[in-house]
Write an enzyme that holds these catalytic residues in place. Structure first.
Site, PDB file in Angstrom:
ATOM      1  N   CYS A   2     -42.520 -17.918 105.861  1.00 18.78           N
ATOM      2  CA  CYS A   2     -42.248 -18.987 104.935  1.00 18.78           C
ATOM      3  C   CYS A   2     -42.990 -19.216 103.800  1.00 18.78           C
ATOM      4  CB  CYS A   2     -42.493 -20.282 105.887  1.00 18.78           C
ATOM      5  SG  CYS A   2     -41.628 -19.934 107.442  1.00 18.78           S
ATOM      6  N   ARG A  27     -39.870 -15.665 100.410  1.00 18.99           N
ATOM      7  CA  ARG A  27     -40.571 -15.642 101.699  1.00 18.99           C
ATOM      8  C   ARG A  27     -39.833 -16.266 102.728  1.00 18.99           C
ATOM      9  NH1 ARG A  27     -46.035 -14.843 100.993  1.00 18.99           N
ATOM     10  NH2 ARG A  27     -46.253 -15.956 103.060  1.00 18.99           N
ATOM     11  N   TRP A  75     -38.209 -19.456 106.902  1.00 16.00           N
ATOM     12  CA  TRP A  75     -37.577 -18.324 107.512  1.00 16.00           C
ATOM     13  C   TRP A  75     -37.887 -18.499 109.014  1.00 16.00           C
ATOM     14  CZ3 TRP A  75     -39.241 -14.277 111.097  1.00 16.00           C
ATOM     15  CH2 TRP A  75     -38.123 -13.212 110.935  1.00 16.00           C
ATOM     16  N   ASN A 101     -46.878 -22.389 107.569  1.00 19.32           N
ATOM     17  CA  ASN A 101     -46.541 -21.006 107.632  1.00 19.32           C
ATOM     18  C   ASN A 101     -47.215 -20.393 108.412  1.00 19.32           C
ATOM     19  OD1 ASN A 101     -45.699 -18.403 107.024  1.00 19.32           O
ATOM     20  ND2 ASN A 101     -47.279 -18.307 105.306  1.00 19.32           N
ATOM     21  N   GLY A 102     -46.535 -19.809 109.646  1.00 16.93           N
ATOM     22  CA  GLY A 102     -47.126 -18.887 110.620  1.00 16.93           C
ATOM     23  C   GLY A 102     -46.447 -19.335 111.990  1.00 16.93           C
ATOM     24  N   GLU A 478     -36.900   6.044 103.045  1.00 23.38           N
ATOM     25  CA  GLU A 478     -36.852   4.850 102.393  1.00 23.38           C
ATOM     26  C   GLU A 478     -35.548   4.689 101.836  1.00 23.38           C
ATOM     27  OE1 GLU A 478     -38.649   2.536 101.941  1.00 23.38           O
ATOM     28  OE2 GLU A 478     -38.302   1.981  99.722  1.00 23.38           O
ATOM     29  N   LYS A 482     -33.281   1.226 102.079  1.00 26.44           N
ATOM     30  CA  LYS A 482     -32.900   0.626 100.952  1.00 26.44           C
ATOM     31  C   LYS A 482     -31.595   0.011 101.067  1.00 26.44           C
ATOM     32  CE  LYS A 482     -35.699  -0.678  99.236  1.00 26.44           C
ATOM     33  NZ  LYS A 482     -37.117  -0.483  99.726  1.00 26.44           N
ATOM     34  N   GLU A 485     -31.050  -2.499 103.876  1.00 26.51           N
ATOM     35  CA  GLU A 485     -31.405  -3.680 103.794  1.00 26.51           C
ATOM     36  C   GLU A 485     -30.853  -4.515 103.071  1.00 26.51           C
ATOM     37  OE1 GLU A 485     -35.643  -2.718 101.864  1.00 26.51           O
ATOM     38  OE2 GLU A 485     -35.689  -4.411 103.021  1.00 26.51           O
ATOM     39  N   HIS A 501     -29.196  19.430 116.313  1.00 27.42           N
ATOM     40  CA  HIS A 501     -29.592  19.162 117.789  1.00 27.42           C
ATOM     41  C   HIS A 501     -29.070  17.993 118.236  1.00 27.42           C
ATOM     42  CE1 HIS A 501     -32.562  22.533 117.416  1.00 27.42           C
ATOM     43  NE2 HIS A 501     -32.644  22.007 116.321  1.00 27.42           N
ATOM     44  N   LYS A 600     -39.684 -11.493 102.590  1.00 25.94           N
ATOM     45  CA  LYS A 600     -40.650 -10.617 101.659  1.00 25.94           C
ATOM     46  C   LYS A 600     -41.676 -10.240 102.403  1.00 25.94           C
ATOM     47  CE  LYS A 600     -41.849  -8.243  98.046  1.00 25.94           C
ATOM     48  NZ  LYS A 600     -41.247  -7.003  97.840  1.00 25.94           N
TER      49      LYS A 600
HETATM   50  C1  AGP Z   1     -38.894  -3.100 102.051  1.00 26.27           C
HETATM   51  O1  AGP Z   1     -38.009  -3.011 101.213  1.00 26.27           O
HETATM   52  C2  AGP Z   1     -39.236  -3.994 103.013  1.00 26.27           C
HETATM   53  N1  AGP Z   1     -39.034  -5.319 102.531  1.00 26.27           N
HETATM   54  C3  AGP Z   1     -40.170  -4.105 104.108  1.00 26.27           C
HETATM   55  O2  AGP Z   1     -40.019  -2.696 104.825  1.00 26.27           O
HETATM   56  C4  AGP Z   1     -41.719  -3.917 103.734  1.00 26.27           C
HETATM   57  O3  AGP Z   1     -41.935  -2.538 103.020  1.00 26.27           O
HETATM   58  C5  AGP Z   1     -42.585  -4.059 104.930  1.00 26.27           C
HETATM   59  O4  AGP Z   1     -42.253  -5.309 105.373  1.00 26.27           O
HETATM   60  C6  AGP Z   1     -43.978  -4.150 104.365  1.00 26.27           C
HETATM   61  O5  AGP Z   1     -44.550  -5.046 103.759  1.00 26.27           O
HETATM   62  P1  AGP Z   1     -45.786  -4.805 102.802  1.00 26.27           P
HETATM   63  O6  AGP Z   1     -46.014  -3.647 101.887  1.00 26.27           O
HETATM   64  O7  AGP Z   1     -45.987  -6.110 102.145  1.00 26.27           O
HETATM   65  O8  AGP Z   1     -47.183  -4.993 103.949  1.00 26.27           O
END
Ligand code: AGP
Length: 605
Positions: A2, A27, A75, A101-102, A478, A482, A485, A501, A600
């Site tokens: 958050c 966030r 969030w 937040n937490g 990766e 992308k 997500e 396999h 994020k």
């Molecule tokens: C990637 O696009 C994501 N948002 C996510 O996988 C991210 O890389 C992961 O949560 C790790 O975050 P950080 O690099 O801030 O630790």
């Protein structure tokens, strides 16, 4: 997960809180709220959904005048994203409001205890216990009530608390969640992230875990958990405010994709002097390192997967990859001969922090590769190499990932030289290849005007396969993330040689395959896998360099990248996949910068 923000000063607080929340929306964005004190009364406004709804409801803050306030963008973890569960939460007597937040891990016991004492709960959140505890412990001393409350909480929390009886005073508390104080003139701020305050002040104080602070318009006082006032250093934020704005692009993600050549230059250039890599912050006894363990989450983990190949090849040290969420509970075989490399853009990812603490406890030295200066991971590590990507706002990381790769390349070459595992000529050759990368990253952005057209062709796919071998496989991981997500299209990343396999059973005409063929040491092999999937009717979009005519003739569609040494090619190869995911998501009308269900910075487990 958050974002929290707070203000006390002489200006109308609500517009400042709302502007700050907009910067923190990455966030979490399922509900939002503000609380402002006016005439010794706390006025709270909350909405489900985005900050824009809150701006509308409060007429950009004009409906809630007052010079002290707190705000929150959520969030959801405990309780659905509703108006009632949105923060700020108020005490039963209306005297206090809190943003958090937490996660409060002992909230069930606290809730039971407070209910028995007669407190009434409005929401399903873990947070609400906090504000009732403050009310419970308040007997005219706000600070004491905050301290007593913090002592009862277990878990992670960054808190902002206001009291109607003391309109110019805000208390904040930090434990395992990010919290930064902004030092103004006649006004002071707090936020989860400096982007929320940088329009007003560049002078900040980083709080440590267990510390709390009192903010008034003219002073900030910081205390340890026992209530002793402690001196704190004021740090100056040097990056440009524009760096945290969209700068004419439709989305932060696109802006951040485009910034990669510049970010790469900022990461590499100061660390190469007279052809030699200088990592002054890495004062490590390499002779003592028998193995390297890399841990991270999500894209940062995938950057590690690509970096592993480069480190092992150049340094001849075994490198093991572990997801942080697994490592923390794995009873890991780690000792003082282990170097743990932790990768994180935010420096605040809860699983990564926990894994790091666990390995440190067992004797490992920790090297953190982080983007956010002063973040928790940066502070906990023995050595830190910053990625210097600048603020990354889009939830989907792009420049954060590529700069992590670049630091891993720098580390690999630097370590190989220290360990004498690389010939001088090869070292010099790879250092000049490394220096060429920012230009090649720019070339890849310039040479693919067809990506929006390809996105139009593939955007209706129900599912996609991303295949490759060796570093190409790491990039496939990766690339698929992308796509998933931000476009919500299912994407499977697979080591090309593994298809037969089992998963080749899923290949058919409606299942596009993105084939990554940039690592020359394995492209011949990947080509046979391309033939296998084409035989089963799949359309193939290949990523390769132009000279590779065999692939050009095999694939249905091509994305071109410049020719780069296999040990360094991942950071160029990923860029068209970021672009493809971006344009597919755009075709599908997705909310690119704030994909559903994501945030994020994952500061909770
Ligand atoms: C990637 O696009 C994501 N948002 C996510 O996988 C991210 O890389 C992961 O949560 C790790 O975050 P950080 O690099 O801030 O630790």
């Amino acid at each position: 997960m958050c974002g929290i923000v707070g203000y006390t000063g002489v200006q109308n607080g609500a517009p400042i809180l709302l502007e700050g929340l907009k910067k923190l929306e990455y966030r979490g964005y399922d509900s939002a709220g503000i609380a402002v004190i006016q005439d010794r009364t706390i006025h709270i406004q909350k909405v489900t959904g985005r900050i824009a709804n809150l701006c509308e409801k409060t007429q950009d803050g004009l409906l809630t005048p007052g010079c002290t306030g707190i705000g929150h963008t959520r969030w959801a973890t405990h309780g659905a994203p509703t108006d009632t569960n949105a923060h700020p939460h108020a005490s039963n007597d209306g005297r206090f409001a809190v943003v958090h937040n937490g996660i409060i891990e002992n909230y069930v016991e606290l809730r039971r205890e407070l209910t028995e004492k007669g407190y009434h709960f409005e929401s399903e959140t873990d947070t609400e216990v906090i504000v009732h505890l403050v009310e419970h412990y308040y007997h005219g001393d706000f600070q004491k009530a905050v301290m007593k409350t913090a002592n009862r909480l277990q878990g992670s929390y960054a808190l902002g608390i206001i009291c109607a009886d003391e309109p110019g005073r805000v208390f904040v508390v930090r434990e395992a969640s990010p919290l930064i104080l902004g030092v103004g003139i006649g006004e002071n701020f707090f936020a989860s992230d400096v982007t929320a305050m940088v329009a007003y002040t560049r002078n900040v104080i980083y709080l440590e875990d267990g510390e709390f602070a009192e903010l008034t318009a003219n002073a900030i006082r910081v205390f340890d958990c026992a209530g002793r006032e402690i001196p704190k250093q004021i740090n100056r934020i040097t990056w440009d405010i524009q760096a945290a704005e969209k700068g004419g692009y439709d989305h932060f993600m696109l802006k951040e994709i485009m910034e990669q050549p510049r970010a790469a230059k900022a990461t590499i250039t100061p660390r190469i002097q007279s052809g030699q890599i200088q990592l002054d912050d890495l004062d490590l006894d390499f002779g003592n390192v028998r193995r390297i363990l890399i841990t991270a989450c999500g894209s940062a983990y995938y950057a590690g997967c690509a970096g592993k190949y480069t480190i092992e090849k150049l340094c001849r040290i075994p490198v093991q990859m572990e997801l942080a969420s697994e490592l923390r509970y794995a009873d890991p075989l780690v000792d003082e001969h282990t170097l743990l490399i932790v990768l994180s853009q935010s420096g605040e990812t809860a699983d990564t922090i926990a894994a790091m603490k666990e390995c440190r406890r067992r004797g490992a030295k920790v090297l953190a590769i982080v983007n956010v200066v002063g973040s928790t991971i940066a502070k906990l590590a023995d050595y830190v190499l910053y990625t210097w990507a600048g603020p990354e706002i889009a939830v989907a990381t792009t420049k954060g990932y590529t700069t992590q790769l670049l630091v891993l390349y720098l580390f690999a070459l630097y370590t190989a030289k220290k360990l004498n595992t690389i010939e001088e000529t090869e070292y010099c050759r790879l250092v000049s290849c490394l220096k060429a990368l920012p230009k090649q990253m720019q070339q890849v952005l310039d040479m693919n005007p067809a990506i929006p057209r390809l996105a139009k062709k593939y955007h209706q796919a129900y599912s996609m396969f991303f295949i490759g071998r060796n570093t190409d496989y790491a990039v496939a991981l990766e690339g698929a993330l992308k796509m998933k997500e931000i476009s919500y299209i299912h994407a499977e990343s697979y080591a090309a040689g593994e298809l037969k396999h089992g998963t080749i059973a899923l290949i058919h005409e409606m299942q596009p395959v993105i084939a990554l063929c940039c690592n020359e040491s394995v492209t011949e092999k990947t080509m046979s896998n391309i033939i296998e999937v084409k035989t089963r009717g799949a359309e193939v979009l290949a990523v390769a360099h132009r000279e590779n005519q065999k692939i050009v003739s095999l694939a249905d569609d091509m994305i071109y990248v410049p020719k780069v040494d296999p040990l360094l090619c991942a950071c160029v190869e990923i860029i068209p996949l970021q672009m493809l995911a971006y344009h597919v998501a755009k075709e599908n009308g997705c909310d690119i910068d704030k994909p559903m269900n994501l945030a994020k910075s994952v500061t909770v487990e």
